[in-house]
Write an enzyme that holds these catalytic residues in place. Structure first.
Site, PDB file in Angstrom:
ATOM      1  N   GLY A 224     -91.847  66.902  21.262  1.00  0.00           N
ATOM      2  CA  GLY A 224     -91.831  68.305  21.640  1.00  0.00           C
ATOM      3  C   GLY A 224     -91.709  68.590  23.123  1.00  0.00           C
ATOM      4  O   GLY A 224     -92.232  69.603  23.594  1.00  0.00           O
TER       5      GLY A 224
ATOM      6  N   ASN B 297     -88.998  69.541  24.575  1.00  0.00           N
ATOM      7  CA  ASN B 297     -88.200  70.781  24.670  1.00  0.00           C
ATOM      8  C   ASN B 297     -89.041  71.997  24.324  1.00  0.00           C
ATOM      9  O   ASN B 297     -88.875  73.058  24.929  1.00  0.00           O
ATOM     10  CB  ASN B 297     -86.956  70.695  23.778  1.00  0.00           C
ATOM     11  CG  ASN B 297     -85.847  69.919  24.452  1.00  0.00           C
ATOM     12  OD1 ASN B 297     -85.240  70.410  25.406  1.00  0.00           O
ATOM     13  ND2 ASN B 297     -85.610  68.699  23.998  1.00  0.00           N
TER      14      ASN B 297
ATOM     15  N   MET C 225     -85.347  66.866  13.291  1.00  0.00           N
ATOM     16  CA  MET C 225     -84.559  65.690  12.925  1.00  0.00           C
ATOM     17  C   MET C 225     -84.026  65.697  11.484  1.00  0.00           C
ATOM     18  O   MET C 225     -83.738  64.642  10.934  1.00  0.00           O
ATOM     19  CB  MET C 225     -85.382  64.420  13.162  1.00  0.00           C
ATOM     20  CG  MET C 225     -85.704  64.195  14.631  1.00  0.00           C
ATOM     21  SD  MET C 225     -84.200  64.086  15.656  1.00  0.00           S
ATOM     22  CE  MET C 225     -84.931  63.876  17.273  1.00  0.00           C
TER      23      MET C 225
ATOM     24  N   ILE D  93     -81.288  67.637   8.541  1.00  0.00           N
ATOM     25  CA  ILE D  93     -80.146  68.545   8.406  1.00  0.00           C
ATOM     26  C   ILE D  93     -80.548  69.670   7.457  1.00  0.00           C
ATOM     27  O   ILE D  93     -80.962  69.420   6.315  1.00  0.00           O
ATOM     28  CB  ILE D  93     -78.895  67.780   7.923  1.00  0.00           C
ATOM     29  CG1 ILE D  93     -78.573  66.733   9.002  1.00  0.00           C
ATOM     30  CG2 ILE D  93     -77.743  68.754   7.671  1.00  0.00           C
ATOM     31  CD1 ILE D  93     -77.183  66.220   9.063  1.00  0.00           C
ATOM     32  N   LEU D  94     -80.466  70.897   7.945  1.00  0.00           N
ATOM     33  CA  LEU D  94     -80.838  72.058   7.128  1.00  0.00           C
ATOM     34  C   LEU D  94     -79.659  72.435   6.237  1.00  0.00           C
ATOM     35  O   LEU D  94     -78.495  72.275   6.634  1.00  0.00           O
ATOM     36  CB  LEU D  94     -81.213  73.223   8.051  1.00  0.00           C
ATOM     37  CG  LEU D  94     -82.450  72.956   8.915  1.00  0.00           C
ATOM     38  CD1 LEU D  94     -82.561  73.980  10.033  1.00  0.00           C
ATOM     39  CD2 LEU D  94     -83.709  72.958   8.057  1.00  0.00           C
TER      40      LEU D  94
ATOM     41  N   ASN E 201     -79.621  75.212  18.538  1.00  0.00           N
ATOM     42  CA  ASN E 201     -79.986  73.794  18.510  1.00  0.00           C
ATOM     43  C   ASN E 201     -79.689  73.192  19.869  1.00  0.00           C
ATOM     44  O   ASN E 201     -78.688  73.547  20.499  1.00  0.00           O
ATOM     45  CB  ASN E 201     -79.157  73.060  17.446  1.00  0.00           C
ATOM     46  CG  ASN E 201     -79.473  71.568  17.385  1.00  0.00           C
ATOM     47  OD1 ASN E 201     -80.628  71.169  17.351  1.00  0.00           O
ATOM     48  ND2 ASN E 201     -78.437  70.739  17.386  1.00  0.00           N
TER      49      ASN E 201
ATOM     50  N   HIS F  73     -78.707  69.661  21.652  1.00  0.00           N
ATOM     51  CA  HIS F  73     -78.200  68.324  21.317  1.00  0.00           C
ATOM     52  C   HIS F  73     -78.017  67.535  22.615  1.00  0.00           C
ATOM     53  O   HIS F  73     -77.448  68.065  23.581  1.00  0.00           O
ATOM     54  CB  HIS F  73     -76.873  68.438  20.557  1.00  0.00           C
ATOM     55  CG  HIS F  73     -76.345  67.104  20.155  1.00  0.00           C
ATOM     56  ND1 HIS F  73     -76.873  66.387  19.094  1.00  0.00           N
ATOM     57  CD2 HIS F  73     -75.388  66.318  20.693  1.00  0.00           C
ATOM     58  CE1 HIS F  73     -76.247  65.236  18.993  1.00  0.00           C
ATOM     59  NE2 HIS F  73     -75.342  65.162  19.949  1.00  0.00           N
TER      60      HIS F  73
HETATM   61  C1  GAR Z   1     -84.145  65.709  22.368  1.00  0.00           C
HETATM   62  O1  GAR Z   1     -83.423  64.864  23.221  1.00  0.00           O
HETATM   63  C2  GAR Z   1     -83.200  66.541  21.525  1.00  0.00           C
HETATM   64  O2  GAR Z   1     -82.059  66.946  22.207  1.00  0.00           O
HETATM   65  C3  GAR Z   1     -82.841  65.555  20.433  1.00  0.00           C
HETATM   66  O3  GAR Z   1     -84.050  64.887  20.149  1.00  0.00           O
HETATM   67  C4  GAR Z   1     -84.900  64.885  21.307  1.00  0.00           C
HETATM   68  C5  GAR Z   1     -86.229  65.500  20.938  1.00  0.00           C
HETATM   69  O4  GAR Z   1     -87.139  65.421  21.983  1.00  0.00           O
HETATM   70  N1  GAR Z   1     -82.285  66.222  19.313  1.00  0.00           N
HETATM   71  C6  GAR Z   1     -81.323  65.697  18.563  1.00  0.00           C
HETATM   72  O5  GAR Z   1     -80.864  64.593  18.724  1.00  0.00           O
HETATM   73  C7  GAR Z   1     -80.841  66.599  17.423  1.00  0.00           C
HETATM   74  N2  GAR Z   1     -79.533  66.165  16.966  1.00  0.00           N
HETATM   75  P1  GAR Z   1     -88.377  66.392  22.110  1.00  0.00           P
HETATM   76  O6  GAR Z   1     -89.135  66.344  20.777  1.00  0.00           O
HETATM   77  O7  GAR Z   1     -89.199  65.767  23.202  1.00  0.00           O
HETATM   78  O8  GAR Z   1     -87.901  67.770  22.443  1.00  0.00           O
END
Ligand code: GAR
Length: 210
Positions: free
Chosen positions: A12, A14, A91, A93-94, A108, A110
């Site tokens: 988390g 982000n 993580m 796919i909805l 989202n 990425h």
């Molecule tokens: C982040 O780098 C995000 O961009 C990626 O997972 C990580 C989660 O980190 N998401 C994907 O790859 C989705 N396709 P976080 O839990 O520390 O935010």
């Protein structure tokens, strides 16, 4: 005020960037109203609790399929009167029920410059492993609207980040987060909440503002 739900599966960071932006008054016209985690015990839930934001678990393992989990998520989001759904390290796919319930209202983040290194199988650290294996000199992050195609919706913001000699997937992931994801995700959320984003075909138009 747009009520925002953040969907998470893990650490988390982000989500934390969004919480910090809210604390600084940078999520204009938006409020983080809920955090929904696909995993019990995800550290993201602790971050939510510390910030006084209600956290909910909609665990993938409690459902037979992604569709059943998506339907449970949609029901909870509607109950909570959510206007913007943010996938921040979510993580799974909805299925189309989510896009039907929230057309052009799901963002989202990425960790690559879409359309590079995206789609099925490209998530988390794997994205950076694949970017390094390919030998790219520049990567970055993308915030996009979610549609039926994985990582295929209209692009809202992107930011490029250099790949440096000696990078490992972990060092590259960290740099992409710090320099790109944590910057463009709160900015995109704020633009949405201010009503400054509109979608024309594949293109997202951003209304000028201060
Ligand atoms: C982040 O780098 C995000 O961009 C990626 O997972 C990580 C989660 O980190 N998401 C994907 O790859 C989705 N396709 P976080 O839990 O520390 O935010």
């Amino acid at each position: 005020m747009t009520r925002i739900a953040v969907l998470v599966s893990g650490g988390g960071t982000n989500l934390q960037a969004l919480i910090d932006a809210q604390t600084r008054g940078e999520l204009k016209n938006g409020v983080i109203a809920a955090v929904l985690s696909s995993k019990a015990g995800a550290y993201a839930l602790e971050r939510a609790q510390k910030a006084g934001i209600p956290g909910y678990v909609v665990a993938r393992k409690d459902y037979d399929s992604n569709r059943a989990m998506t339907q449970a998520l949609v029901a909870r989001l509607k109950e909570l009167d959510i206007g913007l759904v943010v996938l921040a390290g979510f993580m799974h796919i909805l299925t189309e029920e989510m896009v039907e319930a929230y057309p052009n209202a799901i963002l989202n983040v990425h960790p690559a410059l879409i359309p590079s290194f995206c789609g099925a199988g490209y998530y988390g650290l794997h994205v950076h492993e694949k970017a390094l294996a390919y030998g790219v000199k520049v990567t970055g992050a993308t915030v996009h609207f979610v549609n039926e195609e994985p990582d295929g919706g209209p692009i809202v913001l992107q930011k490029a980040v250099d790949v440096l000699p000696g990078d490992t997937p972990e060092t590259l992931q960290r740099r992409v987060m710090e320099q790109a994801e944590w910057v463009i995700l709160p900015r995109a959320v704020s633009l949405f909440c201010q009503g400054r984003l509109s979608v024309e075909g594949r293109t997202v138009l951003i209304q000028e503002g201060e």
